[in-house]
Design a protein around this motif. Structure first.
Motif, PDB file in Angstrom:
ATOM      1  N   ILE A  59       6.428  36.584 -21.594  1.00  0.00           N
ATOM      2  CA  ILE A  59       5.514  36.470 -22.863  1.00  0.00           C
ATOM      3  C   ILE A  59       5.472  37.211 -24.303  1.00  0.00           C
ATOM      4  N   ARG A  63       4.387  35.077 -26.913  1.00  0.00           N
ATOM      5  CA  ARG A  63       3.817  35.178 -27.617  1.00  0.00           C
ATOM      6  C   ARG A  63       3.660  36.151 -29.395  1.00  0.00           C
ATOM      7  N   CYS A  64       4.773  37.130 -29.021  1.00  0.00           N
ATOM      8  CA  CYS A  64       4.654  38.012 -30.043  1.00  0.00           C
ATOM      9  C   CYS A  64       5.973  38.443 -31.034  1.00  0.00           C
ATOM     10  N   THR A 106      -4.075  38.325 -33.714  1.00  0.00           N
ATOM     11  CA  THR A 106      -4.438  37.487 -32.609  1.00  0.00           C
ATOM     12  C   THR A 106      -5.387  37.956 -31.523  1.00  0.00           C
ATOM     13  N   PHE A 108      -5.899  37.154 -27.452  1.00  0.00           N
ATOM     14  CA  PHE A 108      -5.775  36.974 -27.134  1.00  0.00           C
ATOM     15  C   PHE A 108      -6.078  37.145 -25.541  1.00  0.00           C
ATOM     16  N   ILE A 111      -6.084  33.725 -23.622  1.00  0.00           N
ATOM     17  CA  ILE A 111      -4.966  33.290 -22.884  1.00  0.00           C
ATOM     18  C   ILE A 111      -4.524  33.819 -22.550  1.00  0.00           C
ATOM     19  N   LEU A 112      -4.799  35.208 -22.441  1.00  0.00           N
ATOM     20  CA  LEU A 112      -3.649  36.066 -21.616  1.00  0.00           C
ATOM     21  C   LEU A 112      -4.344  36.490 -19.869  1.00  0.00           C
TER      22      LEU A 112
END
Length: 130
Positions: A59, A63-64, A106, A108, A111-112
């Motif tokens: 992840i 994402r990061c 952002t 999340f 999303i998560l």
């Protein structure tokens, strides 16, 4: 003498084409038989499934990493340096879920999962310099 016009396909050819198309679709779907090497369907267990293990590193990379970097200290686009951050776990969970007020981070939350967000917040705590 009869001349063939290519714009008109006889009804027999149309039916044959349709049957051929249907046969190809059935073959493409496997025809209902097990393919070689394919395991038969497992019987359903009555036990509760084990919790899915969260791959925080995956992840993080997806994402990061673009803003925070591999070690949390890159700071691209105004991202926080996680090696120097003194924020607690609850703050980090909130920021990951809802994003920052200034819009740099952002959100999340859509999303998560909650479990993934908590795991990611815990993972960011590991970047602190000792």
């Amino acid at each position: 003498m009869h001349t063939f016009t290519p714009t008109k396909i006889p009804a027999v050819m149309q039916k044959f084409s349709l049957l051929l198309l249907l046969a190809l679709i059935v073959l493409a779907c496997g025809g209902g038989e097990d393919a070689a090497g394919e395991a038969p369907m497992a019987k359903k267990s009555t036990k509760e499934p084990a919790a899915k293990e969260i791959n925080v590193k995956k992840i993080w990379k997806v994402r990061c990493i673009a803003c925070h970097g591999l070690y949390g200290d890159m700071g691209t686009n105004g991202a926080a340096n996680l090696q120097e951050s003194t924020r607690d776990l609850d703050y980090r969970i909130n920021i990951i879920a809802n994003g920052s007020e200034n819009g740099v981070m952002t959100a999340f939350g859509d999303i998560l999962t909650e479990e993934e967000i908590k795991a990611m917040a815990e993972y960011t705590m590991t970047f602190k310099k000792e």
